[in-house]
Scaffold this active site. Structure first.
Site, PDB file in Angstrom:
ATOM      1  CB  ILE A  15      34.360  37.775  21.728  1.00 10.87           C
ATOM      2  CG1 ILE A  15      33.600  38.072  20.431  1.00 10.87           C
ATOM      3  CG2 ILE A  15      34.880  39.062  22.357  1.00 10.87           C
ATOM      4  CD1 ILE A  15      32.362  38.944  20.586  1.00 10.87           C
ATOM      5  CG  ASP A  59      26.749  30.029  36.774  1.00 11.06           C
ATOM      6  OD1 ASP A  59      26.708  31.135  36.177  1.00 11.06           O
ATOM      7  OD2 ASP A  59      25.724  29.434  37.161  1.00 11.06           O
ATOM      8  CG  ASN A  85      33.886  37.865  26.556  1.00 12.50           C
ATOM      9  OD1 ASN A  85      33.586  38.601  25.624  1.00 12.50           O
ATOM     10  ND2 ASN A  85      33.886  36.535  26.440  1.00 12.50           N
ATOM     11  NE  ARG A 118      29.791  42.080  46.921  1.00 17.80           N
ATOM     12  CZ  ARG A 118      29.722  42.856  47.992  1.00 17.80           C
ATOM     13  NH1 ARG A 118      29.577  44.151  47.867  1.00 17.80           N
ATOM     14  NH2 ARG A 118      29.777  42.337  49.195  1.00 17.80           N
ATOM     15  CE1 TYR A 148      24.017  40.394  24.903  1.00 20.37           C
ATOM     16  CE2 TYR A 148      23.228  41.975  23.284  1.00 20.37           C
ATOM     17  CZ  TYR A 148      24.249  41.217  23.816  1.00 20.37           C
ATOM     18  OH  TYR A 148      25.504  41.265  23.247  1.00 20.37           O
ATOM     19  CE  LYS A 152      26.276  42.308  26.544  1.00 23.08           C
ATOM     20  NZ  LYS A 152      27.515  41.725  27.100  1.00 23.08           N
TER      21      LYS A 152
HETATM   22  N1  LIG Z   1      28.893  38.180  18.798  1.00 20.91           N
HETATM   23  C1  LIG Z   1      28.447  39.433  18.694  1.00 20.91           C
HETATM   24  O1  LIG Z   1      27.953  39.869  17.633  1.00 20.91           O
HETATM   25  C2  LIG Z   1      28.550  40.370  19.875  1.00 20.91           C
HETATM   26  C3  LIG Z   1      28.264  41.725  19.682  1.00 20.91           C
HETATM   27  C4  LIG Z   1      28.332  42.591  20.753  1.00 20.91           C
HETATM   28  C5  LIG Z   1      28.695  42.121  21.998  1.00 20.91           C
HETATM   29  N2  LIG Z   1      28.967  40.803  22.175  1.00 20.91           N
HETATM   30  C6  LIG Z   1      29.315  40.361  23.522  1.00 20.91           C
HETATM   31  O2  LIG Z   1      30.573  39.734  23.512  1.00 20.91           O
HETATM   32  C7  LIG Z   1      30.614  38.741  24.540  1.00 20.91           C
HETATM   33  C8  LIG Z   1      31.051  37.404  23.959  1.00 20.91           C
HETATM   34  O3  LIG Z   1      30.136  37.056  22.937  1.00 20.91           O
HETATM   35  P1  LIG Z   1      30.351  35.846  21.933  1.00 20.91           P
HETATM   36  O4  LIG Z   1      29.709  36.207  20.659  1.00 20.91           O
HETATM   37  O5  LIG Z   1      31.801  35.408  21.931  1.00 20.91           O
HETATM   38  O6  LIG Z   1      29.447  34.762  22.634  1.00 20.91           O
HETATM   39  P2  LIG Z   1      29.590  33.174  22.658  1.00 20.91           P
HETATM   40  O7  LIG Z   1      28.228  32.633  22.872  1.00 20.91           O
HETATM   41  O8  LIG Z   1      30.369  32.722  21.480  1.00 20.91           O
HETATM   42  O9  LIG Z   1      30.472  32.947  23.979  1.00 20.91           O
HETATM   43  C9  LIG Z   1      29.967  33.242  25.242  1.00 20.91           C
HETATM   44  C10 LIG Z   1      30.639  32.334  26.249  1.00 20.91           C
HETATM   45  O10 LIG Z   1      30.098  32.643  27.550  1.00 20.91           O
HETATM   46  C11 LIG Z   1      29.929  31.398  28.238  1.00 20.91           C
HETATM   47  N3  LIG Z   1      28.912  31.557  29.297  1.00 20.91           N
HETATM   48  C12 LIG Z   1      27.562  31.605  29.135  1.00 20.91           C
HETATM   49  N4  LIG Z   1      26.971  31.684  30.344  1.00 20.91           N
HETATM   50  C13 LIG Z   1      27.966  31.698  31.274  1.00 20.91           C
HETATM   51  C14 LIG Z   1      27.987  31.751  32.694  1.00 20.91           C
HETATM   52  N5  LIG Z   1      26.850  31.809  33.402  1.00 20.91           N
HETATM   53  N6  LIG Z   1      29.184  31.741  33.314  1.00 20.91           N
HETATM   54  C15 LIG Z   1      30.346  31.668  32.602  1.00 20.91           C
HETATM   55  N7  LIG Z   1      30.381  31.597  31.267  1.00 20.91           N
HETATM   56  C16 LIG Z   1      29.206  31.610  30.598  1.00 20.91           C
HETATM   57  C17 LIG Z   1      29.506  30.395  27.160  1.00 20.91           C
HETATM   58  O11 LIG Z   1      29.740  29.065  27.581  1.00 20.91           O
HETATM   59  C18 LIG Z   1      30.389  30.843  25.993  1.00 20.91           C
HETATM   60  O12 LIG Z   1      31.619  30.137  25.980  1.00 20.91           O
HETATM   61  C19 LIG Z   1      29.218  38.714  25.165  1.00 20.91           C
HETATM   62  O13 LIG Z   1      29.195  39.517  26.328  1.00 20.91           O
HETATM   63  C20 LIG Z   1      28.358  39.334  24.094  1.00 20.91           C
HETATM   64  O14 LIG Z   1      27.200  39.950  24.610  1.00 20.91           O
HETATM   65  C21 LIG Z   1      28.904  39.912  21.148  1.00 20.91           C
END
Ligand SMILES: NC(=O)c1ccc[n+]([C@@H]2O[C@H](COP(=O)([O-])OP(=O)(O)OC[C@H]3O[C@@H](n4cnc5c(N)ncnc54)[C@H](O)[C@@H]3O)[C@@H](O)[C@H]2O)c1
Length: 258
Positions: A15, A59, A85, A118, A148, A152
């Site tokens: 995403i 991080d 994100n 911030r 989670y 959210k």
């Molecule tokens: N995939 C879904 O179905 C879905 C649905 C609703 C919302 N979301 C939200 O969309 C966003 C992206 O989800 P995704 O599915 O692409 O997840 P993903 O796991 O594919 O990617 C998440 C990324 O965040 C990074 N990350 C994790 N901890 C971190 C930290 N402490 N600091 C910096 N980076 C960090 C990871 O390395 C990873 O690259 C998230 O906020 C998730 O909650 C996803």
């Protein structure tokens, strides 16, 4: 001329990568911030030239790391957009949620957005920029993953808090709430049930799950000039999931039209 800059956290994920690619249509430089430096560099390399897509190890749960990210953005130009994100869910039920998981999920999915905001708030004031928080349908209804979900839901309120307090500086703050998006975050669930997306599909009025590009388009809209009068909202990008369920409507109404 000063370059316009966008930060996308968690940008190595599917995403985040889609959002980074889409925001490059109207930003000069995209900072792809991720805890996984190697994956962020690979994503940046895939998206385009290294002077436009810059991977930054960050991080988002660390204040120091967020400050360094903010410093990097300031060096590059005028920060116009922050997309919070990065996110993940660690436990599926309250029964399985330990205090450590509760705190970790809240740190990553809620507190990190506060820390990142911030760190860049002064830059956003100067650019009259905007924040887009990637929430989830889990923050609106109960679909499992309790810690989670609570985080959210908090993120949606944080979105409104920024909108109301920082509106006087021209800063806008909005959220996108995706439904199921096929990404690497689903790997474990897809391994447990290879039909998980097929099973999920039937609950969605549009009879499909969300594509990362659908989320990216919504983010670009909210971050862009066409949303100049929109702040404090949550835009579900959920193929209709939060509107209602056709199967339930069929049961309740006993009508074949659902
Ligand atoms: N995939 C879904 O179905 C879905 C649905 C609703 C919302 N979301 C939200 O969309 C966003 C992206 O989800 P995704 O599915 O692409 O997840 P993903 O796991 O594919 O990617 C998440 C990324 O965040 C990074 N990350 C994790 N901890 C971190 C930290 N402490 N600091 C910096 N980076 C960090 C990871 O390395 C990873 O690259 C998230 O906020 C998730 O909650 C996803």
């Amino acid at each position: 001329m000063t370059q316009s800059v966008a930060i996308v956290t968690g940008a190595a994920g599917d995403i985040g990568a889609a959002i980074a690619g889409r925001l490059s249509d109207d930003h000069d430089v995209i900072l792809l911030a991720d805890i996984d430096a190697g994956a962020a560099a690979a994503t940046a390399g895939r998206l385009g030239p290294t002077d436009r897509f810059i991977a930054v190890e960050c991080d988002v749960t660390s204040e120091t790391s967020c400050a360094a990210l903010a410093g990097r953005a300031a060096e590059l130009g005028s920060l116009r957009t922050l997309v919070n994100n990065a996110g993940a869910a660690r436990a599926v039920s309250l029964h399985d949620t330990t205090p450590e998981i509760w705190r970790a999920d809240n740190a990553l999915n809620l507190e990190a957005a506060f820390l990142c905001f911030r760190a860049v708030a002064d830059q956003l004031k100067m650019s009259r920029g905007s924040v887009v928080n990637i929430a989830s349908v889990n923050g609106m209804n109960v679909f499992g993953h309790p810690a989670y979900s609570a985080a959210k839901a908090g993120l949606l309120h944080f979105t409104r808090l920024v909108a109301v307090e920082y509106g006087k500086f021209g800063i806008r703050s909005n959220a996108v709430a995706p439904g199921t998006v096929k990404t690497q975050a689903w790997e474990t669930r897809a391994a447990a049930n290879p039909n998980v997306f097929e099973d999920a599909r039937r609950w969605y009025p549009l009879q499909r799950v969300v594509d990362p590009k659908d989320v990216a388009n919504a983010v670009a809209f909210l971050a862009g000039p066409q949303a100049a009068a929109i702040t404090g909202i949550c835009l579900p990008v959920d193929c209709g999931l939060t509107a209602g369920q056709a199967e339930l409507a069929r049961t309740f109404s006993q009508s074949e039209h659902y």
